[in-house]
Design a protein around this motif. Structure first.
Motif, PDB file in Angstrom:
ATOM      1  N   TYR A 258       1.787   8.031   9.142  1.00 34.87           N
ATOM      2  CA  TYR A 258       1.329   7.912   7.718  1.00 34.87           C
ATOM      3  C   TYR A 258      -0.046   7.650   7.765  1.00 34.87           C
ATOM      4  O   TYR A 258      -0.502   7.123   8.551  1.00 34.87           O
TER       5      TYR A 258
ATOM      6  N   TYR B  31      -3.968   6.330  14.886  1.00 34.93           N
ATOM      7  CA  TYR B  31      -3.202   7.531  14.040  1.00 34.93           C
ATOM      8  C   TYR B  31      -2.299   8.118  15.020  1.00 34.93           C
ATOM      9  O   TYR B  31      -1.345   8.593  14.357  1.00 34.93           O
TER      10      TYR B  31
ATOM     11  N   THR C 218      -3.095   5.616   4.798  1.00 35.18           N
ATOM     12  CA  THR C 218      -3.186   4.774   3.547  1.00 35.18           C
ATOM     13  C   THR C 218      -3.787   5.332   2.552  1.00 35.18           C
ATOM     14  O   THR C 218      -4.436   6.483   2.689  1.00 35.18           O
TER      15      THR C 218
ATOM     16  N   PHE D 239       2.794  10.098   4.229  1.00 34.15           N
ATOM     17  CA  PHE D 239       3.452  10.684   5.579  1.00 34.15           C
ATOM     18  C   PHE D 239       2.740  12.019   5.837  1.00 34.15           C
ATOM     19  O   PHE D 239       2.603  12.840   5.138  1.00 34.15           O
TER      20      PHE D 239
ATOM     21  N   LYS E 146       0.828  -1.184  -0.184  1.00 33.30           N
ATOM     22  CA  LYS E 146      -0.102   0.032   0.142  1.00 33.30           C
ATOM     23  C   LYS E 146       0.864   1.152   0.159  1.00 33.30           C
ATOM     24  O   LYS E 146       1.982   1.194   0.580  1.00 33.30           O
ATOM     25  N   ARG E 147       0.433   2.356  -0.792  1.00 35.28           N
ATOM     26  CA  ARG E 147       1.077   3.489  -0.652  1.00 35.28           C
ATOM     27  C   ARG E 147       0.747   4.085   0.807  1.00 35.28           C
ATOM     28  O   ARG E 147      -0.201   4.329   1.209  1.00 35.28           O
ATOM     29  N   LYS E 148       1.908   4.885   1.140  1.00 36.83           N
ATOM     30  CA  LYS E 148       1.848   5.582   2.387  1.00 36.83           C
ATOM     31  C   LYS E 148       1.914   6.875   2.097  1.00 36.83           C
ATOM     32  O   LYS E 148       2.902   7.451   1.415  1.00 36.83           O
TER      33      LYS E 148
ATOM     34  N   ARG F 247       1.636   5.982  14.452  1.00 35.13           N
ATOM     35  CA  ARG F 247       2.320   5.924  13.281  1.00 35.13           C
ATOM     36  C   ARG F 247       2.475   7.360  12.559  1.00 35.13           C
ATOM     37  O   ARG F 247       1.651   8.149  12.930  1.00 35.13           O
TER      38      ARG F 247
END
Length: 69
Positions: free
Chosen positions: A50, A45, A52, A6, A2-4, A48
């Motif tokens: 980032y 949230y 998704t 940031f 999956k694309r993160k 971390r």
């Protein structure tokens, strides 16, 4: 994979769109409102740095700006 997206990049995009300083504090206020509105788990949230792809789309809609670009 999956694309993160940031948080630091999301903050930068918000600042460019709004032409003002948002900073981490401003972002966290917006994030809190989004998490609260959708009844998400806040700790997910805060633990971390980032989002998704699906999360950033929902967050962008909440913020009123396309933050994916």
């Amino acid at each position: 994979m999956k694309r993160k997206f940031f948080y630091k990049d999301i903050i930068r995009r918000l600042e460019q769109l709004l032409h003002t300083t948002v900073g981490m504090e401003g972002f966290e206020i917006l994030l809190y409102g989004w998490v609260h509105k959708h009844h998400f788990n806040r700790s997910k949230y805060s633990m971390r740095d980032y989002m998704t792809g699906a999360e950033i789309l929902s967050f962008s809609e909440y913020a009123g700006y396309d933050l994916t670009q």
